[in-house]
Every structure is written in C-alpha cells, then in structure tokens.
Design an enzyme around this catalytic site. Structure first.
Site, PDB file in Angstrom:
ATOM      1  N   THR B 150      -2.700  -4.375   8.096  1.00  0.00           N
ATOM      2  CA  THR B 150      -2.014  -5.455   7.379  1.00  0.00           C
ATOM      3  C   THR B 150      -1.909  -6.729   8.206  1.00  0.00           C
ATOM      4  O   THR B 150      -1.792  -6.698   9.421  1.00  0.00           O
ATOM      5  CB  THR B 150      -0.596  -5.033   6.975  1.00  0.00           C
ATOM      6  OG1 THR B 150       0.084  -4.562   8.142  1.00  0.00           O
ATOM      7  CG2 THR B 150      -0.623  -3.947   5.943  1.00  0.00           C
ATOM      8  N   GLY B 189       2.642  -0.119  13.376  1.00  0.00           N
ATOM      9  CA  GLY B 189       3.606   0.605  14.198  1.00  0.00           C
ATOM     10  C   GLY B 189       3.133   0.715  15.631  1.00  0.00           C
ATOM     11  O   GLY B 189       1.953   0.944  15.883  1.00  0.00           O
ATOM     12  N   GLU B 432       1.929   2.266   2.915  1.00  0.00           N
ATOM     13  CA  GLU B 432       0.869   3.106   2.342  1.00  0.00           C
ATOM     14  C   GLU B 432       0.625   2.777   0.871  1.00  0.00           C
ATOM     15  O   GLU B 432       0.395   3.657   0.047  1.00  0.00           O
ATOM     16  CB  GLU B 432       1.214   4.597   2.501  1.00  0.00           C
ATOM     17  CG  GLU B 432       1.291   5.094   3.924  1.00  0.00           C
ATOM     18  CD  GLU B 432      -0.007   4.895   4.703  1.00  0.00           C
ATOM     19  OE1 GLU B 432      -1.081   4.896   4.071  1.00  0.00           O
ATOM     20  OE2 GLU B 432       0.056   4.723   5.927  1.00  0.00           O
TER      21      GLU B 432
END
Lengths: 673, 673
Positions: B150, B189, B432
């Site tokens: 992203t 993350g 997701e």
C-alpha cells in the site's frame, strides 16, 4: 530525495472544484446554524484567539503526548483559559464554549467540573450561610472540587450507593466511611490528582437511621500543600480508552470527619441534635440532570459533525479505482456505497444539531414554568431528555466509527483525528445515566401514556401523537412529502409503544409481578423508546427546515438533507414500519429509489455542507480533514515526526533483533547482497 | 484503611452459582470447539508455558506501557517465542498459533509478516535459484522482511500503485523510485524500524513499457549495522488507534538500485536483454489472498468470543437496581435488555467460529482441486472468502464495542481489556481488502449468478439456492424449525440478489454504461452480498449443530444458540424479509416471542457458554472478565498501580494549579476549613 514531488498545494484541486460547484452559499448555512452573522464573527474571533495561544501553537501534537504530558498540558491550558477569559472579560457562556472547544478540542478541561457542577451545586443546594462561606473560596479556587457519586459497584442506580456519612452529635461532625470494597468511589473526573474538595454523595445516617443519599462537601487534600488528608485514600484510576488528560479518580474514606456545615442543607437538614428534616419537594433536583442530558445531544451532534467533515473532505480528495479501464481513478465520494455510508450520517449530524437546539429551548421554557411552580411538563421533558441523550449518543458514537472506517486504512491512524473524536464521545453512552437505563425511563413514561390513550385521556403536546389511529395505512406517494414521512414515524412509535404496553399487560395477566412483567417486555420497550426519540428528531428537523428563514438554495439543500434523514431512517428500520403492513410493497420501492436519488442530490453539495459547520483545522486536528486538502503531505509530515524516528537504528535492534540471528551460520557478514 | 473489606475471594459466589447451574458440561463443549480432548490438553499445555515466560510474568501491564516500551517488549517476546519453539520442537501450526496468542494476546508479533508472508512469498514466487539464495538467509533471519504494497494514495486497488521499478539493461539492475508524494509506501507492518528487507510491489518498466505491478525483493537497511541504505528513506508512521507495538512504516525510494535477481521471477520474467515474459496464469496468485481472508473469519470470531467472555462474566458479577423495592440488587445478566445485547453476540461468536472452520476447510479442499489444475470452484470460494471476511469483521468489530458498552463505565477503562481487543480487531475491516470493496466483489459474482439463473443455468453448490422459487411464502410455524429458518435466509438473499441484478439491468436499459449502472446499484448489491454471507453462516451453523457428535445436553444448548442466531438475524433485518410479504404478521409475532424465549433459555447457560471458549485470564487481560470474578478487587489494584499515583502531589500542582489561585485575597492560608 525527490523533494520536488513532496510539496504542499495551496488547495487540492478536487476540493476547490467541489466548493465552486456547490448549489448554495456556505456562509448562509453557517450563519443559520450559528444564529446569525454576528455570532459567527464572534465565534471565529474567539477561535482565532485560541489558535494564537502559546500552549496551543507550541505544544506537541496530541498523538505524540504521553499521558503525563497530556495531563500537564490540560492543566496548562485550563490556566490560560481562565487568564484569557478574565483579560477579555469573556462572560458569555457561548463565547466560553467556543473558546474552550478551541483550546481543548475533544479534550477535557480539568476545571470543567469545578465550574460546571460543583459551584452550581453549592449555589443550588447550599444554605445562605454555606453559600457565603464556600462560594468565594470555590470561585477563588482555594477550593477546587469535583462531583463524586459513582462507586466501584454502583453507577446509575443512586440508591445503591454504599458510602456512609454518620452524624456524630457529640462532636457535631459527620463520620465518612467506605465500608466495603464496592463502595470505593471510582470514575469522578479530576478526582485523582487535581482537586482538593468534592461534592460527595453518601448515605446519611443520623440517630441510628439511614435517610438515603445526600450531598456533602468533603475536603480531600490539604488546601496549602495539596497532600491527601489522613483518612483519605485517593488517586488516579489509570489509563482509559480516551480521556487521557483526565485524572478520573478513586476515593476511600476511613472514619474521616467533616464539620456539620459540610452537608449541603438547603433542602434536607440535620439539626444539631441529630434530627433529620426531609426536603419539601424531591423533584426539584432533577432540573440540572435534565439540562446536562439535553446538552449532551448537542455535544454528540458536534462530534459527529467533525467526523463528517473529515470523512467527506477526505473522500473528495481520495481517488480509487478507475471507473472505465485505463481511465483516471474516481473520487471515492462518487461511489454510491461511500455516499450511502456518509450522507445519512451528515444528515444525522444536522438532525441532532437541530434536535439539541430544540430540546435545550424546551428545557429553558419548561424551567421557567417550573420556577413558577408548574411541574406538569417535567415528566415529558425528563423522559425526552433521557431518551434523546441515549438515542443521540448511540447514533453519533457509532456514526463516528463509520466515518473512520470510510477513510480506509488511514482512518486508523491517530493522524486522521477520528480515534480522538470517537474515544472522547463514546463515554457519553454510559455517563450521566447509562443509555439502556435512560431508554427504559423514557419507555416507562411512554407505557404510562399508552395506558392513558387506552382510557381515552388526552396527552400533552410532545406525546399527543400516541393516540394516532393505527389502522390507517401510509399516505406515501412518489412525492415523499414531509407530512407522510412524519406520520410514518409517528405511526411506528405509536404502534411499538402500544405493543410494548400490551406485552407488559399480557405478562401481568399471566401472573408476573409488575417489575417482572416490565423486565420481560423491556426489549420491546426499548424499541418503542427509540422510535419515540426518532420521531421527535424527524419532527424537529422537518419543523426547522420548514420554518427556516434562509435563501431558497440553502432551504433546498436543507430540505434534501431532511428527507434523506427521514427516508434512510425508515429503510434502516424497515421491519418496524412493515410489520403491520403500514407501507405497501410499492411504497417501499418508492422509498428505496428515493434514497438513491437523494444520495445523488446531496453529492454535489457534500463538501459545502461540511464546510458550513465551520470548524477550524485546529479543532479537527486531522491530516485527512484539512480545509486545504493537503492530505498526503500532512500524513507524510506526521510520519516523519513520529518519536520512534528520532534515531535511525533503535537500541532494541541490538538488544532483541541481533540475538535472534545469532548462531545462523548461513549469514554472510556483509552489508548488502 | 478498612483493609479487611478489600480482599480477594476464592470465587465470586454468583459466578460459582452460574457454573453449578449450567445445563451441560463445559468441558464437553470445549472439546467440541477445539476438536477433541487431546487438542484441548495440548492447547492448555502450550498456554501454560507462555504464562511462565519471564517476559510475560514480569512485564508491566499493557495499559501502562508507553509505545516505545510496547515496541521493545514485542521484540523481546518474538525473541522468546522463536527460542522456545526451537527448544520444544514446536512445529505444528496449531501449537504455534496458541503459543503466539498467549505470548502476544491481541498484540502483533513483529516477526509475523516475515514468517507468515515474506518467506511463503519467496517460496511461491521465487525461481529455484532465488529460493536457494534467499530462503536460507530469510530463515536464518539475516534477512528480515515485510510485505510492502500500500501507498499513501493507493490501497485496495493494486493497479493504481505508483512506485516504479525500471530495468537498466546496462547495469542489469532495477532502478526503484517513488515518483510522487502519493506513491510513498505507507502502512506496511514492521517496516519502520524492524526489517532490513521487503517484498515490494512496484510497476515494472522495461524497454520503455509498463507491465503492471510486480514483486521485488528490496533491501532497506544494512544487514550488519541496520542503518537505512542511501536512496532509502523510511521510518515509523506514528501512533495509531491500536497496534501500539507495531512500527507500521513509510518508505520512499530515490533511484535506488537492486540487482536483476531481486525481482521474483517464477511466473513473470525480465530477461537479461530486458524482454518481458508474461506469466502463464494470472489467477494462481489469488490462493494465498483467499487463505488469509478465510483465516480472518476465525480471528474475528476469536476477538468477539473474548469480548463475550468478559462482558458475560462481568454481567453475572455486577448487580444493579433492586427488582422489588428494598430487595437485593439483581445481577445485570437477569435484565432482558442485557441479554438482548449480549446473547445474540454470543451466538454470533459461535456462528463465526464454525463459519471460520468451514471456510478454511473449503479452502483446503478447493486448493487441492486447484493444485490438480481444476480452477472451476475458485470464483465461488474467492467470492465467499471476500464477503465473509467483510461480514465477519464488521459484525465482530461492532460486537466487541457493544460488549464494551454493556459493561457500563468500567468497559471504558483499559482495565476491562475490551479497548485492546477492539483496537486490535477493527483494522480487519480495512486491511487485506477494504470491506466495502470485498462485498462488491462478492456482489459482482452474485449478480453474474443471477443472470445465469435467469437463463436457467445450474449453479454450483454454495450458490445453488439462488434459483429458489421467490413466490413461495415462509413455512415458519411456532416450532421455528431449522429448515424454515434456512429457507428464510435463502429467500432473502435470492430476492435481494435478483433485485440488485435487475437494478443494474434497469440502469443499463436507461443508457448508463455497465460501470455506471453497477455503481448506481451498488448499495443494493451490498445488501445482497451481506444477505448471501449471512445465509452461509446460518447454513454452516445449522449443519454443524445438526451433525455435531456431542452429548444430548451440549447438543441442546448449541441448538438453542443456533436458533437464537438465526431468529435474531431475521428480526434485526426484518424489512428485508418483509418487503415482499414473505412472512405474515403472525409469523413475525411468532419470531418475536421466540426471541424472548430463546434469551431466557440461554440465560442459565450463558457463563458456561463463555467458559467453554477456554481463554486463560492471561489472554483476556481483563479486570472484568476474570475467571474468579474478583472484579472490584482487580479494578482497585489496577487503579492503585496507575503510574500517575507514584507521587501523591504531582509537580504540575505547583506549576499550574497554584498559579490559578494566586491573587485570590479571599483564600485563608490554612490546611483545612
């Protein structure tokens, strides 16, 4: 580092376009919301002063503050607020509200309860002597207090409180005790570290008898050194979901003695010999409770409005997914699914803004009647304020989360400003009366009304619709008139009220006690109470829009919003309107198509409609909701200033990451592969 | 200080009574949920090991940790997890799951993406040579990676990504760039501080042409010193709503060069001369996406289950409001309104637990078919996993908040454990695949099915119900059979699907493009997709309960829960079942009464039903949800240990509170009045 590509624009072109294309003048709507140009000017002047304060300009962003820093800063700000209010002779409550909001956006003023609850309580419940003694001390802040009622084991049900105040005739003192673990006072705002006094609710014992909960002024800390007094154990209750700057506290009292004149005795009295004198009228104390609940409606509307500003501006800036293959990505505000998430909430924000204004106006009017000795309207207003507080806080609190999630992943960052709004408003669902208990109070009142309807009695204005003829079907046509919408909401509420009252009756006929029958019907009672509040909000919105003195274009956009609120509310609760076939299948089709049409009608005005709330960026504190739409620039700056970035390589690398790799013979000792 | 009154009980008597009075053996249900006594034993053994770890036993409570501490601790725990897994030869994925859950309850493992996504991606998308080179380095943690997709301006729509990888034939390198502000990678993350490598999604350019997004292995930090490499700008993105321990990161690349062998080339290839070779089958990469979405269903069920444990145990301990005047206060679990809040959620927790197991089983079966070259079932599964991920994450995330608010004020304290669960699970609504986009994928599939129905084509198993005869009315009688419940959900989903497909058709007939028609019908499409998922979950629940090999009493309580789930779901969405008068008014009355009966039937088993989830206290981390019910004791201890209480009088008193009082001549300089 490709720095040419990272720059701030004067204004995001999509937002600029939205503003150019709006069908109405934003300023006209702002003036309407805030009651005129003068007030809007004044509001902006006040907000502007706040923005210039050092403690606002130079403080760390909210997201990066530790709890300790947040607590300190809130005191610092409270300090500035008091100073500036004095300097500017700011005495008007509206001015104070906007100054406070701008200084502490979605934060708590640690002196709020002292000035907003403790001083008014002394004024209302103190004898002339008590007022003369305590008010100057409280106003001069020698005494700083909070309101201490809830206990670990006791919340909304006040009669269940366990803290005791036992009158000792010999010493003319009350002996204060926390006899059990569950009697520990818990949650009062600013109790932990800030205040040195409190208004304490405790069970009064005198001459061996308990007389129920009464209010006491209770010292907690040394007025000079601020140390907690012997016999007083108190402190902060630890971190919460939000309210980071608030030292909500706990308190235990152990044979702690306070003088006779520390019980607030305007209504109830304990004489020197221990004789207890009952108050003449127990209903009088409801007034401030009703007022606070009424004011919560406006507060929740304001929170939802802010969330809508952020989500709708962002949705105009954000582009995602090409509409035709290879074409440009669309503004996500152009997706009907996004409109369906946000526009009904935008309509709700307006609906609750007007409902908040209406219920406060009702309160002021009915208060005058009460002062004049007429208590008749009190139950209607009490029921309305309780239910509306619950209805608005549930709706707005959940709505803020929908706004947050409508921003995709970025809504989850504190940079969006939305988690701050949410965690600050969601407690309104439980404080000042837990929402379900509130709704049941409204429902109890409604079920009494239903019995009166059965007997053919006439009901007062706000509930007169309950005697509607329930056999009539809806008059809805393709015009979707206000009249048919309002009637639909009245029908639904009247039917659900009747059904809930009938359920109570049925259970009682089956041999249940009244209390048990009420409990067995309570889910249905809540449905009825929600429907009652919903019809009130629709009614107020329709009245407001119909009577608003605004130009034609502003009137048109308000009409669209109002219809959207009403139509969407029907479709969201369709089962309750269809159970008795009040609507035909065709009428439902009409409403479903109307919903889609209304979404499309709101679309070109959406940004202007949130601009009209006139929140400065400094109140929104949102990278996504900025007026200029520099969303990505702001997110990038936010990231770069994250405290974790102060060092490139953190110590934890050496401490924890390196050891995970040790013993891995396969690793070449080289910087890059 | 009245210390006799503050003590811990062996077991709260109300909870003890609840457990004695349950109608079934908790252990039998636990064994059923976790697939047998052996697995339950193993799960407890694993959880017990975690509880003995130093970094668990001796760490500061979660609520009191700063973000920095939380980040460090998560690394420390990841370290321990790896070590212990090795020592105990813990290789089973189920074992690892429970160990991880117990070590990091509602927290993130900073090595989770490395082991769960990066290594599998290399295994799946690497050439034999790449696997040989990179896998040992990754497994040995010389390389620690994350998955970077992203961007600031691009989320779920992957084709919109802007990061570029341009092949330079001269040097045989890819030149990586972040050409715009919105191309800045954002959110991955552990990207900010932890990893030194990543799997990067970037637009591949070679021979002057763009070939769409491809995967690259991209170095970020020096493998020895951990310093960020020249040309790489990265860091943490700052605090979020939750995920405090996760250094979600941002990344900008400036003419950063990586070797030719760093593009993952099992499917697509760039030859040395720059020729691009397309992959043979583009659908192959969907597999892991489907698997992750399927696993989210189980995760969200687990979060809701935990919230139900906390709220229901607390509701059995908490007493409020006397039922008859002067009588004892009732357990709040006895109030129907509380049952109505919590029991449908409890039923949902079971429903999604079973749905999660079912969809994972379907995935494994269909995966086998796919491996064997049969791709037919892929679209059905893809649509189901997408929709179910959205349906379960929305329901469970909102449900956790209902549980929190059902605990009154105490739910708002971090001591309740509920805010931690909420902020950890709510991102599942956006990560997701953003939920609305997911639902639209399901809807698109359904609308294609609807067209096939129209043509009389036969549909595969999971959607065959769409050809239901919609003119048939409900067979519902007072028995409220599973068969009539399932048929009702099928009818609703089939009707809504047909209506949505018809709407698309209508808009196209009116001259809209297919894309525009889809958008104009998208709200209705989402209604259809939700209804489809809902009927799947009801169907699975009914099948599970019907076929479960359990003793009679356990079977009975599961049957009650299943009926509650189905009946409540109808009443909550009643309009969708009533719009075509599928149910008669009498049938709705039957269902309404059945709902109240089911709530009363669940009541005596509620505590046992949450006990059956078998979460240790250390995973719940909740003062309210403790197994022994020492709620008030725990809240009191929590408060006392709040970091703000380390000093009685804080420095801020002198700094900010004193100055507010200065100049108040009315204040006597005395400690007490």
């Amino acid at each position: 580092m490709a720095s040419a590509s990272i720059q701030k624009m004067a204004m995001n072109p999509d937002l600029a376009k939205e503003r150019r294309n709006a069908s109405f003048h934003v300023e006209n709507l702002t003036n309407y919301i805030y009651h005129g140009t003068e007030r809007v000017k004044r509001k902006r002047y006040i907000q502007n002063i706040a923005q210039q304060e050092d403690c606002i300009k130079n403080s760390k962003p909210w997201a990066f503050r530790t709890r300790q820093e947040e607590y300190e800063l809130s005191l610092n700000k409270a300090n500035h607020i008091l100073k500036r209010q004095k300097e500017l002779s700011m005495t008007d409550e509206v001015d104070k509200f906007y100054f406070n909001e701008a200084m502490l956006p979605n934060e708590n003023n640690p002196m709020g309860l002292h000035f907003g609850m403790v001083i008014p309580t002394i004024e209302k419940h103190g004898t002339p002597e008590q007022k003369e003694k305590f008010l100057p001390l409280a106003k001069g802040m020698k005494i700083i207090g909070t309101y201490v009622q809830t206990e670990l084991g006791h919340g909304t049900f006040i009669r269940g409180l366990e803290t005791t105040a036992t009158f000792d005739q010999k010493t003319q003192e009350f002996v204060m005790n926390s006899p059990t673990l569950s009697s520990t006072k818990y949650w009062p705002g600013n109790l932990g570290k800030t205040v040195n006094y409190c208004v304490l609710m405790a069970q009064l014992y005198t001459q061996g008898k308990c007389h129920g909960p009464h209010m006491f002024l209770c010292p907690l800390r040394d007025l000079v050194t601020h140390q907690s007094l012997p016999g007083v154990e108190l402190g902060d209750i630890g971190p919460k979901f939000g309210y980071r700057g608030n030292d909500n506290g706990f308190l235990r009292l152990n044979n702690f003695r306070i003088p006779h004149d520390h019980m607030l005795m305007r209504y109830s009295k304990v004489l020197k010999d221990g004789t207890y004198i009952k108050p003449e009228n127990t209903k009088l104390s409801y007034g401030s409770m009703v007022m606070i609940r009424a004011s919560i409606v406006g507060m929740t509307a304001r929170a939802l409005s802010q969330a809508c500003v952020i989500a709708i501006r962002y949705s105009a800036v954000r582009r995602q997914t090409e509409v035709s293959p290879g074409g440009p990505e669309a503004q996500i505000l152009d997706y009907q699914t996004q409109q369906y998430k946000l526009f009904p909430l935008l309509a709700s924000a307006y609906a609750f803004t007007f409902a908040g204004q209406a219920v406060q106006a009702s309160f002021l009017q009915i208060s005058k009647e009460i002062e004049a000795g007429n208590l008749q309207q009190m139950p209607v207003l009490h029921a309305l304020a309780a239910g509306l507080k619950a209805f608005s806080s549930w709706t707005c609190s959940a709505g803020v989360e929908v706004c947050r999630m409508s921003c995709g992943g970025h809504g989850y960052s504190l940079a969006s400003g939305l988690p701050k709004i949410y965690t600050n408003i969601t407690p309104s669902c439980t404080y000042e009366g837990e929402n379900t208990v509130m709704m049941l109070q409204t429902a109890r009142f409604l079920s009494k009304c239903a019995m009166k309807v059965q007997k053919g009695e006439k009901l007062p204005g706000l509930v007169s619709y309950l005697s509607t003829d329930l056999t009539k079907k809806s008059c809805m046509t393709a015009d979707v008139t206000f009249d048919c919408l309002v009637k639909a909401y009245q029908h639904r509420a009247a039917r659900l009220t009747k059904a809930a009252a009938a359920a109570i009756q049925r259970y009682m006929n089956d041999g249940q006690s009244p209390a048990e029958a009420f409990n067995m019907a309570s889910t249905q009672l809540i449905w009825a109470a929600k429907a009652h509040c919903h019809q009130y909000v629709v009614n107020v919105f329709v009245n407001t829009v119909t009577k608003a003195k605004v130009d034609k274009n502003t009137g048109a956009v308000l009409t669209t919003l109002c219809k959207l609120y009403a139509v969407n509310g029907i479709l969201e609760n369709l089962g309750e309107f269809l159970q008795d076939q009040f609507f035909s299948c065709d009428q439902v089709d009409i409403l479903t198509r109307k919903l889609m049409t209304l979404l499309a009608e709101v679309r070109p005005d959406a940004v202007a409609l949130v601009d009209a709330f006139d929140f400065p960026d400094s109140v929104l504190e949102s990278c996504l909701g900025r007026y200029d739409g520099n969303v990505y620039y702001a997110l990038y700056q936010y990231a770069k200033s994250s405290p974790l970035n102060e060092q490139d390589v953190l110590d934890s690398f050496h401490k924890y990451i390196q050891p995970m790799r040790e013993g891995q013979a396969s690793s070449p000792a080289q910087a890059r592969l």
